[in-house]
Design an enzyme around this catalytic site. Structure first.
Site, PDB file in Angstrom:
ATOM      1  N   LYS A  66      13.048  14.865 -27.285  1.00  0.00           N
ATOM      2  CA  LYS A  66      12.792  15.412 -26.574  1.00  0.00           C
ATOM      3  C   LYS A  66      13.413  17.196 -26.299  1.00  0.00           C
ATOM      4  O   LYS A  66      12.562  18.229 -25.661  1.00  0.00           O
ATOM      5  CB  LYS A  66      13.409  14.515 -25.731  1.00  0.00           C
ATOM      6  CG  LYS A  66      12.244  12.983 -25.088  1.00  0.00           C
ATOM      7  CD  LYS A  66      13.360  11.979 -24.630  1.00  0.00           C
ATOM      8  CE  LYS A  66      12.966  11.290 -25.698  1.00  0.00           C
ATOM      9  NZ  LYS A  66      13.672   9.281 -25.123  1.00  0.00           N
ATOM     10  N   LYS A  89      13.030  17.631 -36.401  1.00  0.00           N
ATOM     11  CA  LYS A  89      12.984  16.351 -36.223  1.00  0.00           C
ATOM     12  C   LYS A  89      11.992  16.331 -35.089  1.00  0.00           C
ATOM     13  O   LYS A  89      12.155  17.388 -33.990  1.00  0.00           O
ATOM     14  CB  LYS A  89      14.702  15.786 -35.965  1.00  0.00           C
ATOM     15  CG  LYS A  89      14.366  14.524 -35.472  1.00  0.00           C
ATOM     16  CD  LYS A  89      16.235  13.926 -35.539  1.00  0.00           C
ATOM     17  CE  LYS A  89      16.187  14.062 -33.672  1.00  0.00           C
ATOM     18  NZ  LYS A  89      17.915  13.406 -33.295  1.00  0.00           N
ATOM     19  N   LYS A  94      25.534  21.117 -29.346  1.00  0.00           N
ATOM     20  CA  LYS A  94      25.715  22.467 -28.834  1.00  0.00           C
ATOM     21  C   LYS A  94      27.532  23.246 -28.547  1.00  0.00           C
ATOM     22  O   LYS A  94      26.559  24.376 -27.709  1.00  0.00           O
ATOM     23  CB  LYS A  94      26.324  21.081 -27.196  1.00  0.00           C
ATOM     24  CG  LYS A  94      25.683  21.824 -26.063  1.00  0.00           C
ATOM     25  CD  LYS A  94      25.323  20.323 -24.708  1.00  0.00           C
ATOM     26  CE  LYS A  94      24.953  20.844 -24.050  1.00  0.00           C
ATOM     27  NZ  LYS A  94      24.131  20.023 -23.353  1.00  0.00           N
TER      28      LYS A  94
HETATM   29  P1  TYM Z   1      16.729   8.051 -28.008  1.00  0.00           P
HETATM   30  O1  TYM Z   1      16.324   8.091 -26.281  1.00  0.00           O
HETATM   31  O2  TYM Z   1      17.547   9.941 -28.406  1.00  0.00           O
HETATM   32  O3  TYM Z   1      15.775   7.464 -29.140  1.00  0.00           O
HETATM   33  C1  TYM Z   1      15.597   5.870 -28.764  1.00  0.00           C
HETATM   34  C2  TYM Z   1      15.108   5.813 -30.569  1.00  0.00           C
HETATM   35  O4  TYM Z   1      14.152   6.138 -31.247  1.00  0.00           O
HETATM   36  C3  TYM Z   1      14.694   6.703 -32.418  1.00  0.00           C
HETATM   37  N1  TYM Z   1      14.137   8.332 -32.194  1.00  0.00           N
HETATM   38  C4  TYM Z   1      13.732   8.979 -34.030  1.00  0.00           C
HETATM   39  N2  TYM Z   1      13.215   7.984 -34.831  1.00  0.00           N
HETATM   40  C5  TYM Z   1      13.369   8.210 -36.022  1.00  0.00           C
HETATM   41  N3  TYM Z   1      12.696   9.791 -36.040  1.00  0.00           N
HETATM   42  C6  TYM Z   1      12.648  11.034 -34.519  1.00  0.00           C
HETATM   43  N4  TYM Z   1      12.095  11.592 -34.495  1.00  0.00           N
HETATM   44  C7  TYM Z   1      13.438  10.037 -33.834  1.00  0.00           C
HETATM   45  N5  TYM Z   1      13.733  10.651 -32.396  1.00  0.00           N
HETATM   46  C8  TYM Z   1      14.540   9.313 -31.526  1.00  0.00           C
HETATM   47  C9  TYM Z   1      16.146   7.063 -32.190  1.00  0.00           C
HETATM   48  O5  TYM Z   1      17.276   6.729 -33.159  1.00  0.00           O
HETATM   49  C10 TYM Z   1      16.350   6.221 -30.728  1.00  0.00           C
HETATM   50  O6  TYM Z   1      16.577   4.979 -31.629  1.00  0.00           O
HETATM   51  N6  TYM Z   1      21.520   7.666 -27.363  1.00  0.00           N
HETATM   52  C11 TYM Z   1      20.337   6.588 -27.838  1.00  0.00           C
HETATM   53  C12 TYM Z   1      19.700   5.660 -26.625  1.00  0.00           C
HETATM   54  C13 TYM Z   1      20.467   4.625 -26.584  1.00  0.00           C
HETATM   55  C14 TYM Z   1      21.462   3.353 -27.789  1.00  0.00           C
HETATM   56  C15 TYM Z   1      22.536   2.940 -27.051  1.00  0.00           C
HETATM   57  C16 TYM Z   1      20.928   2.871 -28.759  1.00  0.00           C
HETATM   58  C17 TYM Z   1      22.122   4.772 -25.878  1.00  0.00           C
HETATM   59  N7  TYM Z   1      22.652   3.124 -26.143  1.00  0.00           N
HETATM   60  C18 TYM Z   1      23.116   1.267 -28.159  1.00  0.00           C
HETATM   61  C19 TYM Z   1      21.057   1.625 -29.244  1.00  0.00           C
HETATM   62  C20 TYM Z   1      22.135   0.830 -28.722  1.00  0.00           C
HETATM   63  C21 TYM Z   1      19.783   8.036 -27.526  1.00  0.00           C
HETATM   64  O7  TYM Z   1      19.666   8.512 -27.297  1.00  0.00           O
HETATM   65  O8  TYM Z   1      18.201   7.500 -28.398  1.00  0.00           O
END
Ligand code: TYM
Length: 341
Positions: A209, A206, A110
């Site tokens: 969203k 990748k 960012k």
């Molecule tokens: P988030 O909401 O962005 O994504 C949720 C999960 O999906 C995986 N992911 C992907 N895996 C492979 N290829 C992709 N293109 C892709 N896009 C998303 C992410 O790696 C994730 O596992 N910070 C986290 C949410 C969170 C969390 C936590 C996860 C908050 N607290 C504690 C585990 C433990 C997040 O933004 O995920």
């Protein structure tokens, strides 16, 4: 074994979330005590509309259930329903080095793009550490993009244990030799191999969203088809050989296809004779075969909002019970715990 993970409700779950994380959530619910949550507090770093956040949090919860999460086996809850997580977040923030957070990818990206970052984005990894450490998690199924956050979580846990647990040795962070494992348990990331670790979006970057390149799991049929048929490809003529790496179509197909079909498709790309449209059609078919049942379950679940309320209430209660002993130990260690007797 305690398994924990979360998904942000800052949009609808997509194929990246599915192959990178949510599919594993479902299989791991049979392997140990699983806790899965909707990271609504994290989503506040980007969503600024209360009604939207509350609606999309419920939507993500329904998506979890539709994908096969069984509330009898796994604990499903809203992150914000366990207020202890923000308390632990503060205890951890108090000892997290600025330098550790300054190395964070999302924050650095960012800043590199010239966008002003809020403190919430900067401290995002500490809240994530609190999520994981609060429940004494052993295993955290995530996509590759979250691996750095898991490393930070381990670093923060070691910092806390070293500061507050007498006899804790940071060189022996799990307490294997000293017999002093610390109050906060060190978690491990569980990441898929190959394309599932980082699923490409329709434009080849990748899938994310924030890039607007997602294929959502439960969008309406016409929108899904349009999205898949619109995947980026080049103008190589139908009869010519094609490089499977030149478009995200092959990587996406290989996530769904059996080993035999994957090998056939790769061979057919290299030989030529079929247009990209053909492969996109096959991807659409495989998508529907794999996600059709979940999409149908999702439609039925929407008709019973009270069921979701019950699942989330029971989940929050159970999550707070699991968190209570960890929180007690933390409060006593830092000096905010009330002494009785
Ligand atoms: P988030 O909401 O962005 O994504 C949720 C999960 O999906 C995986 N992911 C992907 N895996 C492979 N290829 C992709 N293109 C892709 N896009 C998303 C992410 O790696 C994730 O596992 N910070 C986290 C949410 C969170 C969390 C936590 C996860 C908050 N607290 C504690 C585990 C433990 C997040 O933004 O995920």
């Amino acid at each position: 074994m305690r398994i924990l993970s979360g998904v942000q409700p800052s949009g609808r779950p997509h194929l990246g979330n599915f192959f990178g994380a949510m599919r594993q959530f479902v299989s791991l619910q049979n392997e140990g005590e699983a806790l899965y949550f909707i990271a609504d507090l994290h989503a506040l770093t980007s969503v600024r509309d209360g009604r939207e956040l509350s609606q999309s949090s419920r939507d993500v919860a329904l998506d979890y259930l539709a994908l096969g999460l069984d509330p009898k086996k796994a604990v499903l809850f809203l992150q914000s329903a366990v207020p202890e997580v923000t308390e632990l977040f503060w205890y951890l923030t108090a000892l997290t080095p600025m330098g550790l957070l300054e190395r964070g990818h999302s924050y650095k990206d960012k800043v590199a793009r010239g966008i002003a970052a809020d403190a919430g984005l900067f401290t995002y990894p500490v809240l994530m550490a609190a999520d994981i450490l609060l429940y004494g998690s052993d295993l955290v199924p995530v996509g590759k993009d979250q691996v750095q956050h898991l490393e930070m979580t381990r670093d923060i846990a070691v910092k806390f244990n070293a500061a507050f647990v007498p006899g804790y040795d940071p060189a022996d962070p799990e307490g294997a030799k000293s017999g002093k494992p610390g109050i906060l348990k060190l978690p491990k990331a569980y990441v898929q191999e190959g394309a599932a670790a980082s699923v490409p979006g329709v434009d080849g970057q990748k899938m994310s969203k924030s890039y607007g390149n997602t294929i959502e799991l439960v969008a309406d049929d016409a929108a899904t088809k349009k999205r898949i048929m619109g995947i980026k490809s080049d103008s190589t003529p139908m009869e010519s050989p094609k490089d499977p790496e030149s478009t995200p179509i092959f990587a996406l197909l290989s996530l769904f296809a059996s080993d035999t079909e994957r090998a056939e498709i790769e061979e057919s790309f290299r030989t030529g004779g079929k247009g990209y449209g053909h492969y996109k059609q096959r991807l659409h078919e495989l998508f529907m075969e794999t996600l059709g049942p979940a999409r149908e379950r999702r439609r039925r679940l929407t008709e019973d909002p009270a069921y979701l309320d019950d699942v989330l209430a029971a989940g929050a209660k159970k999550a707070r019970e699991i968190a209570a002993p960890v929180m007690d130990a933390v409060r006593h260690a830092v000096g905010t715990g009330r002494r009785t007797g």
